[in-house]
Design a protein around this motif. Structure first.
Motif, PDB file in Angstrom:
ATOM      1  N   ARG A   1     -31.694   2.967  31.690  1.00  0.00           N
ATOM      2  CA  ARG A   1     -30.754   3.857  30.903  1.00  0.00           C
ATOM      3  C   ARG A   1     -29.371   3.185  30.934  1.00  0.00           C
ATOM      4  O   ARG A   1     -29.021   2.329  31.854  1.00  0.00           O
ATOM      5  N   ARG A   2     -28.662   3.636  30.110  1.00  0.00           N
ATOM      6  CA  ARG A   2     -27.189   3.196  29.811  1.00  0.00           C
ATOM      7  C   ARG A   2     -26.601   3.744  30.821  1.00  0.00           C
ATOM      8  O   ARG A   2     -26.710   4.951  31.591  1.00  0.00           O
ATOM      9  N   GLY A   3     -25.285   3.309  31.207  1.00  0.00           N
ATOM     10  CA  GLY A   3     -24.326   3.631  31.952  1.00  0.00           C
ATOM     11  C   GLY A   3     -23.942   2.818  33.074  1.00  0.00           C
ATOM     12  O   GLY A   3     -24.219   1.686  33.015  1.00  0.00           O
ATOM     13  N   VAL A   4     -23.215   3.274  34.090  1.00  0.00           N
ATOM     14  CA  VAL A   4     -22.824   2.323  35.312  1.00  0.00           C
ATOM     15  C   VAL A   4     -23.837   2.776  36.403  1.00  0.00           C
ATOM     16  O   VAL A   4     -24.209   3.767  36.657  1.00  0.00           O
ATOM     17  N   ILE A   5     -24.415   1.719  36.753  1.00  0.00           N
ATOM     18  CA  ILE A   5     -25.675   1.810  37.825  1.00  0.00           C
ATOM     19  C   ILE A   5     -24.615   1.079  39.204  1.00  0.00           C
ATOM     20  O   ILE A   5     -24.399   0.214  39.197  1.00  0.00           O
ATOM     21  N   ARG A   6     -24.598   2.077  40.217  1.00  0.00           N
ATOM     22  CA  ARG A   6     -24.106   1.532  41.524  1.00  0.00           C
ATOM     23  C   ARG A   6     -25.310   1.004  42.347  1.00  0.00           C
ATOM     24  O   ARG A   6     -26.149   1.629  42.663  1.00  0.00           O
TER      25      ARG A   6
ATOM     26  N   ALA B   1     -23.867  -5.156  52.877  1.00  0.00           N
ATOM     27  CA  ALA B   1     -23.287  -5.880  51.686  1.00  0.00           C
ATOM     28  C   ALA B   1     -22.415  -4.913  51.012  1.00  0.00           C
ATOM     29  O   ALA B   1     -22.797  -3.758  51.003  1.00  0.00           O
ATOM     30  N   PRO B   2     -21.217  -5.263  50.388  1.00  0.00           N
ATOM     31  CA  PRO B   2     -20.557  -4.496  49.653  1.00  0.00           C
ATOM     32  C   PRO B   2     -21.073  -3.922  48.527  1.00  0.00           C
ATOM     33  O   PRO B   2     -21.856  -4.743  47.749  1.00  0.00           O
ATOM     34  N   ALA B   3     -21.089  -2.727  48.044  1.00  0.00           N
ATOM     35  CA  ALA B   3     -21.282  -2.093  47.008  1.00  0.00           C
ATOM     36  C   ALA B   3     -20.929  -2.793  45.600  1.00  0.00           C
ATOM     37  O   ALA B   3     -19.790  -3.091  45.732  1.00  0.00           O
ATOM     38  N   ALA B   4     -21.612  -2.889  44.662  1.00  0.00           N
ATOM     39  CA  ALA B   4     -21.524  -3.367  43.414  1.00  0.00           C
ATOM     40  C   ALA B   4     -21.917  -2.615  42.195  1.00  0.00           C
ATOM     41  O   ALA B   4     -22.744  -1.517  42.330  1.00  0.00           O
ATOM     42  N   THR B   5     -21.153  -2.722  41.081  1.00  0.00           N
ATOM     43  CA  THR B   5     -21.615  -1.701  40.230  1.00  0.00           C
ATOM     44  C   THR B   5     -21.973  -2.739  38.734  1.00  0.00           C
ATOM     45  O   THR B   5     -21.683  -3.783  38.618  1.00  0.00           O
ATOM     46  N   LEU B   6     -22.885  -1.995  38.071  1.00  0.00           N
ATOM     47  CA  LEU B   6     -23.571  -2.859  36.689  1.00  0.00           C
ATOM     48  C   LEU B   6     -23.373  -1.983  35.514  1.00  0.00           C
ATOM     49  O   LEU B   6     -23.909  -0.863  35.636  1.00  0.00           O
ATOM     50  N   MET B   7     -22.629  -2.262  34.393  1.00  0.00           N
ATOM     51  CA  MET B   7     -22.371  -1.785  33.281  1.00  0.00           C
ATOM     52  C   MET B   7     -23.756  -2.011  32.327  1.00  0.00           C
ATOM     53  O   MET B   7     -23.984  -3.130  31.877  1.00  0.00           O
ATOM     54  N   VAL B   8     -24.395  -0.779  32.078  1.00  0.00           N
ATOM     55  CA  VAL B   8     -25.691  -1.255  31.204  1.00  0.00           C
ATOM     56  C   VAL B   8     -25.298  -0.418  30.018  1.00  0.00           C
ATOM     57  O   VAL B   8     -24.960   0.534  29.885  1.00  0.00           O
ATOM     58  N   LEU B   9     -25.292  -1.427  28.782  1.00  0.00           N
ATOM     59  CA  LEU B   9     -24.998  -0.937  27.409  1.00  0.00           C
ATOM     60  C   LEU B   9     -26.356  -0.243  26.942  1.00  0.00           C
ATOM     61  O   LEU B   9     -27.334  -0.386  27.183  1.00  0.00           O
ATOM     62  N   PRO B  10     -26.026   0.588  25.825  1.00  0.00           N
ATOM     63  CA  PRO B  10     -27.058   1.157  25.300  1.00  0.00           C
ATOM     64  C   PRO B  10     -28.019   0.138  24.711  1.00  0.00           C
ATOM     65  O   PRO B  10     -27.753  -0.630  24.265  1.00  0.00           O
ATOM     66  N   ARG B  11     -29.429   0.739  24.636  1.00  0.00           N
ATOM     67  CA  ARG B  11     -30.431   0.031  23.687  1.00  0.00           C
ATOM     68  C   ARG B  11     -29.742   0.098  22.276  1.00  0.00           C
ATOM     69  O   ARG B  11     -29.176   0.788  21.714  1.00  0.00           O
ATOM     70  N   ARG B  12     -30.407  -0.978  21.896  1.00  0.00           N
ATOM     71  CA  ARG B  12     -30.036  -1.381  20.234  1.00  0.00           C
ATOM     72  C   ARG B  12     -31.286  -1.613  19.202  1.00  0.00           C
ATOM     73  O   ARG B  12     -32.257  -2.174  19.808  1.00  0.00           O
TER      74      ARG B  12
ATOM     75  N   GLY C   1      -8.391  -8.878  15.798  1.00  0.00           N
ATOM     76  CA  GLY C   1      -6.958  -8.988  16.510  1.00  0.00           C
ATOM     77  C   GLY C   1      -6.888  -7.561  17.476  1.00  0.00           C
ATOM     78  O   GLY C   1      -5.715  -7.644  17.796  1.00  0.00           O
ATOM     79  N   VAL C   2      -8.016  -7.122  17.725  1.00  0.00           N
ATOM     80  CA  VAL C   2      -7.770  -5.816  18.443  1.00  0.00           C
ATOM     81  C   VAL C   2      -8.745  -6.061  19.833  1.00  0.00           C
ATOM     82  O   VAL C   2      -8.021  -6.464  20.811  1.00  0.00           O
ATOM     83  N   GLU C   3      -9.994  -5.631  19.682  1.00  0.00           N
ATOM     84  CA  GLU C   3     -10.834  -5.740  20.680  1.00  0.00           C
ATOM     85  C   GLU C   3     -12.277  -6.353  20.261  1.00  0.00           C
ATOM     86  O   GLU C   3     -12.402  -6.245  19.080  1.00  0.00           O
ATOM     87  N   ARG C   4     -12.947  -6.709  21.260  1.00  0.00           N
ATOM     88  CA  ARG C   4     -14.318  -7.307  20.686  1.00  0.00           C
ATOM     89  C   ARG C   4     -15.341  -6.262  20.722  1.00  0.00           C
ATOM     90  O   ARG C   4     -14.922  -5.102  21.199  1.00  0.00           O
ATOM     91  N   ALA C   5     -16.381  -6.500  19.973  1.00  0.00           N
ATOM     92  CA  ALA C   5     -17.309  -5.184  19.813  1.00  0.00           C
ATOM     93  C   ALA C   5     -17.910  -4.568  21.055  1.00  0.00           C
ATOM     94  O   ALA C   5     -18.454  -3.493  21.337  1.00  0.00           O
ATOM     95  N   GLU C   6     -17.794  -5.491  22.230  1.00  0.00           N
ATOM     96  CA  GLU C   6     -18.480  -5.223  23.568  1.00  0.00           C
ATOM     97  C   GLU C   6     -17.568  -3.966  23.889  1.00  0.00           C
ATOM     98  O   GLU C   6     -18.197  -3.001  24.714  1.00  0.00           O
ATOM     99  N   LYS C   7     -16.578  -3.824  23.471  1.00  0.00           N
ATOM    100  CA  LYS C   7     -15.445  -2.706  24.065  1.00  0.00           C
ATOM    101  C   LYS C   7     -15.924  -1.390  23.448  1.00  0.00           C
ATOM    102  O   LYS C   7     -16.136  -0.364  24.128  1.00  0.00           O
ATOM    103  N   LEU C   8     -16.498  -1.319  22.478  1.00  0.00           N
ATOM    104  CA  LEU C   8     -17.457  -0.010  21.760  1.00  0.00           C
ATOM    105  C   LEU C   8     -18.796   0.096  22.734  1.00  0.00           C
ATOM    106  O   LEU C   8     -18.993   1.291  23.013  1.00  0.00           O
ATOM    107  N   LEU C   9     -19.272  -1.019  22.914  1.00  0.00           N
ATOM    108  CA  LEU C   9     -20.751  -0.531  23.638  1.00  0.00           C
ATOM    109  C   LEU C   9     -20.281  -0.049  25.031  1.00  0.00           C
ATOM    110  O   LEU C   9     -21.046   0.817  25.554  1.00  0.00           O
ATOM    111  N   GLU C  10     -19.128  -0.661  25.590  1.00  0.00           N
ATOM    112  CA  GLU C  10     -18.881  -0.159  26.909  1.00  0.00           C
ATOM    113  C   GLU C  10     -18.662   1.386  26.909  1.00  0.00           C
ATOM    114  O   GLU C  10     -18.836   2.372  27.582  1.00  0.00           O
ATOM    115  N   VAL C  11     -17.808   1.746  25.836  1.00  0.00           N
ATOM    116  CA  VAL C  11     -17.490   3.185  25.425  1.00  0.00           C
ATOM    117  C   VAL C  11     -18.743   4.101  25.602  1.00  0.00           C
ATOM    118  O   VAL C  11     -18.898   5.031  25.957  1.00  0.00           O
TER     119      VAL C  11
END
Length: 464
Positions: A202-207, A230-241, A365-375
């Motif tokens: 699933r999308r979202g942030v996985i800890r 081990a220190p905790a880490a996070t993984l940003m999971v983008l939506p299915r496309r 000139g603004v942001e990459r498309a990955e910015k929208l996928l992160e949102v």
């Protein structure tokens, strides 16, 4: 003393239902924890041997065959040897995860783990495992959400809701996999680099915070799970496309002057025309410093006016269904358009409502498309309300937009009024409605059947 008023029958029934749901949630919650504890430590061979032991014990009752007693004795002896051996194994490790910046739901991703042996003994026959966060749903999720197709189950299944619990567990499970394919061999103080492959569900942030070393016994019946420092880490999971065909969106390009304002800024890529005197309001980055030094007065570079389209990507976040399957499909469709639109030659404004109005812009000139996928990875559904706030948000930016892709979670009067408001405001809209068949007669735009969204998107015409 006055007699208390009788409790209405409906209220009493509702109270009993709530109490039963709370009790049922508690039973499933605790039993799932016990199942996870056993599942981590009991290997498949151990489970098979346990079943064989119980079966031999049952068959031995009332029978005098020596073969049954031999089978029982052999099984019991293997368990008696393996279990203490497992409990006596020791390991002390520290590790550091190397997590990629992004992953995509449904797509495997590799995670590197640097491991170091802190113990005084050599470590062998061990594996590294990463477990997902606790997927058990809370009481509100268990009582409010419904498994797709639950109304078609029999009364017993609907009452005890076991399949709903299993569906919610699968829905909240962060990922599958996470076991190192090869065993590690470490001397005291030795280091190794281990790779784990996980598939986010699933999308979202996985800890990631549950890294363990698995220490099985020589017979492979049981294994000990020792936490790794081990220190905790996070993984940003983008939506299915979904794959999209080559599409041409309607609407003429909005007139932009390169670099004129923050709202419409798309870089300074306009062709150089000439030099002229500075005028108040000209951006400093267009000053021609050599000409200023030569003439003694500020001179700026004049750029050719450029035309770039600006598209609106409007996401309907209102979800009043018991299941959020259609909502997740809406997010995936929005992610597909955000990823496929040519942001090198356009701007894209993602607009949605989540407690308040949100707008995120990506493009030249603004942001990459990955910015929208992160949102989009963090968008959550809204459980109540209407679409008036969303209409106001889009109309507030209508003058800048060439056209709007509107992704709707179903079709009703509120969503129909949203499209009418945008049309009255002069916004060119391309609606995509995700729903279940049959399609309503008054539904405009493109109908995407829930469960077959990818198929319907590939059938779109080139001009939409």
């Amino acid at each position: 003393m006055q007699a208390s008023a009788p409790v209405p029958t409906g209220t009493a029934a509702s109270s009993r239902s709530t109490s039963f749901g709370r009790w049922l949630h508690g039973v499933y919650f605790r039993s799932s924890a016990a199942h996870d504890f056993i599942h981590r430590r009991l290997r498949p061979a151990g489970a098979t041997l346990g079943i064989l032991l119980v079966l031999a014990a049952c068959l031995a009752i009332g029978h005098s065959r020596s073969s049954i007693y031999q089978l029982f004795s052999l099984s019991l002896a293997m368990i008696v040897i393996s279990l203490p051996w497992t409990l006596l194994r020791r390991a002390s490790l520290e590790a550091l995860r190397e997590v990629p910046r992004h992953a995509t739901a449904g797509m495997p991703v590799r995670i590197a783990v640097r491991v170091r042996n802190l113990g005084a003994r050599r470590l062998g026959r061990a594996w590294i495992s990463e477990s997902p966060p606790d997927p058990r749903p809370d009481l509100a999720e268990f009582t409010m959400l419904r498994e797709p197709g639950e109304e078609e189950r029999n009364r017993f299944d609907r009452t005890f809701a076991y399949f709903r619990w299993q569906w919610l567990m699968l829905r909240k499970r962060g990922f599958t996999g996470g076991l190192s394919p090869e065993e590690i061999q470490l001397k005291p103080g030795g280091k190794a680099r281990v790779f784990l492959e996980i598939t986010p569900l699933r999308r979202g942030v996985i800890r990631l915070h549950d890294l363990r070393v698995l220490l099985p016994d020589p017979l492979g019946l049981f294994q000990k799970c020792v936490p790794v420092k081990a220190p905790a880490a996070t993984l940003m999971v983008l939506p299915r496309r979904y794959p999209l065909p080559l599409l041409e969106l309607p609407g003429s390009a909005a007139f932009k002057v390169s670099g004129e304002s923050n709202t419409n800024a798309i870089g300074t890529s306009g062709e150089f025309v000439g030099l002229r005197d500075y005028r108040p309001g000209d951006p400093l980055r267009q000053i021609h410093w050599k000409s200023w030094a030569r003439t003694g007065r500020p001179i700026v570079k004049e750029l050719e006016d450029t035309f770039y389209p600006r598209y609106g990507l409007v996401l309907d976040t209102l979800s009043t269904q018991h299941s959020d399957v259609s909502f997740e499909e809406c997010v995936s469709v929005a992610a597909s358009f955000a990823a496929e639109l040519d942001t090198n030659q356009s701007l894209v404004d993602l607009m949605f409502i989540e407690n308040e109005a949100h707008i995120a812009t990506a493009g030249r000139g603004v942001e990459r498309a990955e910015k929208l996928l992160e949102v989009l990875a963090g968008v959550t559904p809204v459980r109540s309300g209407d679409h008036k706030a969303l209409a106001r948000l889009v109309l507030r930016h209508s003058d800048d937009l060439s056209s709007c892709v509107v992704i709707l979670n179903g079709w009703d009067d509120s969503r129909a009024e949203l499209l009418r408001s945008l049309s009255r405001g002069g916004v060119v809209c391309v609606p995509f409605i995700i729903g279940h068949c049959p399609r309503p007669a008054d539904a405009p735009g493109h109908w995407l059947e829930s469960g077959h969204v990818g198929r319907d998107l590939l059938r779109l015409p080139s001009k939409i």
